[in-house]
Design an enzyme around this catalytic site. Sequence first.
Site, PDB file in Angstrom:
ATOM      1  N   ASP A  90      -2.804   8.255  -2.066  1.00  0.00           N
ATOM      2  CA  ASP A  90      -4.111   8.898  -2.119  1.00  0.00           C
ATOM      3  C   ASP A  90      -4.543   9.299  -0.717  1.00  0.00           C
ATOM      4  O   ASP A  90      -3.896   8.948   0.269  1.00  0.00           O
ATOM      5  CB  ASP A  90      -5.155   7.958  -2.733  1.00  0.00           C
ATOM      6  CG  ASP A  90      -5.454   6.759  -1.834  1.00  0.00           C
ATOM      7  OD1 ASP A  90      -4.535   6.329  -1.099  1.00  0.00           O
ATOM      8  OD2 ASP A  90      -6.581   6.256  -1.864  1.00  0.00           O
ATOM      9  N   ASP A 146       0.855  -1.185   0.000  1.00  0.00           N
ATOM     10  CA  ASP A 146       0.000   0.000   0.000  1.00  0.00           C
ATOM     11  C   ASP A 146       0.892   1.236   0.000  1.00  0.00           C
ATOM     12  O   ASP A 146       2.096   1.153   0.215  1.00  0.00           O
ATOM     13  CB  ASP A 146      -0.961  -0.004   1.184  1.00  0.00           C
ATOM     14  CG  ASP A 146      -0.260  -0.064   2.528  1.00  0.00           C
ATOM     15  OD1 ASP A 146       0.950   0.208   2.577  1.00  0.00           O
ATOM     16  OD2 ASP A 146      -0.920  -0.376   3.527  1.00  0.00           O
ATOM     17  N   SER A 147       0.302   2.386  -0.238  1.00  0.00           N
ATOM     18  CA  SER A 147       1.096   3.598  -0.462  1.00  0.00           C
ATOM     19  C   SER A 147       1.435   4.353   0.804  1.00  0.00           C
ATOM     20  O   SER A 147       2.263   5.260   0.787  1.00  0.00           O
ATOM     21  CB  SER A 147       0.326   4.540  -1.391  1.00  0.00           C
ATOM     22  OG  SER A 147      -0.856   5.000  -0.737  1.00  0.00           O
ATOM     23  N   GLY A 148       0.803   4.005   1.915  1.00  0.00           N
ATOM     24  CA  GLY A 148       0.956   4.768   3.146  1.00  0.00           C
ATOM     25  C   GLY A 148      -0.179   5.731   3.392  1.00  0.00           C
ATOM     26  O   GLY A 148      -0.285   6.309   4.474  1.00  0.00           O
ATOM     27  N   CYS A 151     -11.397 -28.727   7.800  1.00  0.00           N
ATOM     28  CA  CYS A 151     -10.163 -27.978   7.519  1.00  0.00           C
ATOM     29  C   CYS A 151      -8.966 -28.916   7.463  1.00  0.00           C
ATOM     30  O   CYS A 151      -8.844 -29.839   8.271  1.00  0.00           O
ATOM     31  CB  CYS A 151      -9.953 -26.908   8.591  1.00  0.00           C
ATOM     32  SG  CYS A 151      -8.509 -25.862   8.299  1.00  0.00           S
ATOM     33  N   CYS A 186      -5.726 -27.784   7.667  1.00  0.00           N
ATOM     34  CA  CYS A 186      -4.533 -27.063   8.119  1.00  0.00           C
ATOM     35  C   CYS A 186      -3.763 -27.873   9.160  1.00  0.00           C
ATOM     36  O   CYS A 186      -4.278 -28.830   9.746  1.00  0.00           O
ATOM     37  CB  CYS A 186      -4.904 -25.688   8.684  1.00  0.00           C
ATOM     38  SG  CYS A 186      -5.567 -25.700  10.367  1.00  0.00           S
ATOM     39  N   ASP A 215      -7.507  -7.843   0.860  1.00  0.00           N
ATOM     40  CA  ASP A 215      -6.542  -7.966   1.949  1.00  0.00           C
ATOM     41  C   ASP A 215      -7.218  -7.544   3.238  1.00  0.00           C
ATOM     42  O   ASP A 215      -8.141  -6.733   3.223  1.00  0.00           O
ATOM     43  CB  ASP A 215      -5.306  -7.088   1.713  1.00  0.00           C
ATOM     44  CG  ASP A 215      -5.564  -5.638   2.112  1.00  0.00           C
ATOM     45  OD1 ASP A 215      -5.207  -5.253   3.247  1.00  0.00           O
ATOM     46  OD2 ASP A 215      -6.158  -4.884   1.308  1.00  0.00           O
ATOM     47  N   PHE A 250      -3.456   5.246   3.778  1.00  0.00           N
ATOM     48  CA  PHE A 250      -4.415   4.869   4.815  1.00  0.00           C
ATOM     49  C   PHE A 250      -3.808   5.025   6.199  1.00  0.00           C
ATOM     50  O   PHE A 250      -4.495   5.435   7.140  1.00  0.00           O
ATOM     51  CB  PHE A 250      -4.889   3.431   4.621  1.00  0.00           C
ATOM     52  CG  PHE A 250      -5.911   3.008   5.647  1.00  0.00           C
ATOM     53  CD1 PHE A 250      -7.231   3.423   5.538  1.00  0.00           C
ATOM     54  CD2 PHE A 250      -5.551   2.220   6.733  1.00  0.00           C
ATOM     55  CE1 PHE A 250      -8.179   3.052   6.490  1.00  0.00           C
ATOM     56  CE2 PHE A 250      -6.485   1.843   7.684  1.00  0.00           C
ATOM     57  CZ  PHE A 250      -7.800   2.264   7.558  1.00  0.00           C
ATOM     58  N   CYS A 259      -5.591 -28.068  12.625  1.00  0.00           N
ATOM     59  CA  CYS A 259      -6.744 -28.966  12.703  1.00  0.00           C
ATOM     60  C   CYS A 259      -6.346 -30.435  12.570  1.00  0.00           C
ATOM     61  O   CYS A 259      -7.031 -31.319  13.105  1.00  0.00           O
ATOM     62  CB  CYS A 259      -7.768 -28.590  11.639  1.00  0.00           C
ATOM     63  SG  CYS A 259      -8.657 -27.055  12.015  1.00  0.00           S
ATOM     64  N   HIS A 281      -4.413 -21.604  11.295  1.00  0.00           N
ATOM     65  CA  HIS A 281      -5.777 -22.035  10.960  1.00  0.00           C
ATOM     66  C   HIS A 281      -6.563 -20.937  10.255  1.00  0.00           C
ATOM     67  O   HIS A 281      -7.189 -21.185   9.214  1.00  0.00           O
ATOM     68  CB  HIS A 281      -6.543 -22.481  12.207  1.00  0.00           C
ATOM     69  CG  HIS A 281      -7.997 -22.671  11.918  1.00  0.00           C
ATOM     70  ND1 HIS A 281      -8.477 -23.782  11.247  1.00  0.00           N
ATOM     71  CD2 HIS A 281      -9.070 -21.852  12.119  1.00  0.00           C
ATOM     72  CE1 HIS A 281      -9.786 -23.647  11.073  1.00  0.00           C
ATOM     73  NE2 HIS A 281     -10.174 -22.492  11.593  1.00  0.00           N
TER      74      HIS A 281
END
EC number: 2.4.2.29
Length: 377
Positions: free
Chosen positions: A143, A89-91, A302, A304, A264, A93, A307, A333
């Site tokens: 932005d 991300d650009s920073g 699951c 994983c 994300d 947020f 589990c 998990h």
Amino acid sequence: MKFELDTTQGRARRGRLVFERGTVETPAFMPVGTYGTVKGMTPEEVRETGADILLGNTFHLWLRPGEEIMRKHGDLHDFMNWQRPILTDSGGFQVFSLGDIRKITEEGVHFRSPINGEKIFLDPEKSMQIQDSLGSDVVMIFDECTPYPATEDEARKSMQMSLRWAQRSRDEFDRLENPNSLFGIIQGGVYEGLRDESLKGLVDIGFDGYAVGGLAVGEPKEDMHRILEHTCPQIPADKPRYLMGVGKPEDLVEGVRRGVDMFDCVMPTRNARNGHLFTSEGVVKIRNARHRDDTSTLDDKCDCYTCKNYSRAYLYHLDRCNEILGARLNTIHNLRYYQRLMEGLRGAIETGTLDDFVTEFYTSQGREVPEVPELTD
């Protein structure tokens, strides 16, 4: 980067992003590695959950360890030993989240470091330079994340400045001769007309993909869905669509139904550390005393590592004792749950059974299937 679109069902899309460092099957979920690590996990463990791509945080990696150390290692891939695609991300947020300790001007953002209080300035040009040093496979423009609530006039001014910053980001990205991909970010708050204006301006500039930003910042879920229903069909079909910072499992399902390709969120990892575990039957709060002597597995659907090897009672025990292993097993998990969800969505789109998949997703948790408007382009 090359985006390949295989098939669609309604507005849902099945495709892939092809990078030199590997292929990302879409729709895709990107685990968040804020400081160059998915908390508590080795890169190999993250990969084993099914992740094809990670998200890194430009703002935090700029403050620590900084560009100089990053360049000494080569880039973020070498620094953290993840040789697959990375989106940063650009920073924007993070600066938005600083609140009272930042001042936004046309030039950029003045703020004080949350680490030591030092005065710092970040603008589109600097964001592009930092992301260049990180070697990001996908670079995001700088932005301003329009807050919620905001009046239409406030949202318009913010969106228009973000468009000007988008052009500056594009110009600096090109000046640096960065060989990777640059995504634009659509702003405009909850106002459809402003979203239209933002997207048109971004398409005129030209980007490799388009993100829908400024959602999941406090607006009602109905507004998020409405904006996605309105905006996604207008994004060029040959470009990937990225919904930033979202979200809960049902948000991913509803985003995919409306044409989103990439997601994300910190939710699977953060919730894991707080003992909230996602399962095929809903959220399990492992700190609840009912799990103290429960010998059953967390989720029998699951596959994983957690589990396959541990009981709910053991996870409860680790959490009560504040053992680091508990947070790690929970994270493994939750990340695998998210990747299995995306695998299921991709398979359902391929076979034309998305409606059945969505129905099963909700009914297995004892929830009603939400209505979706007739989505016609």
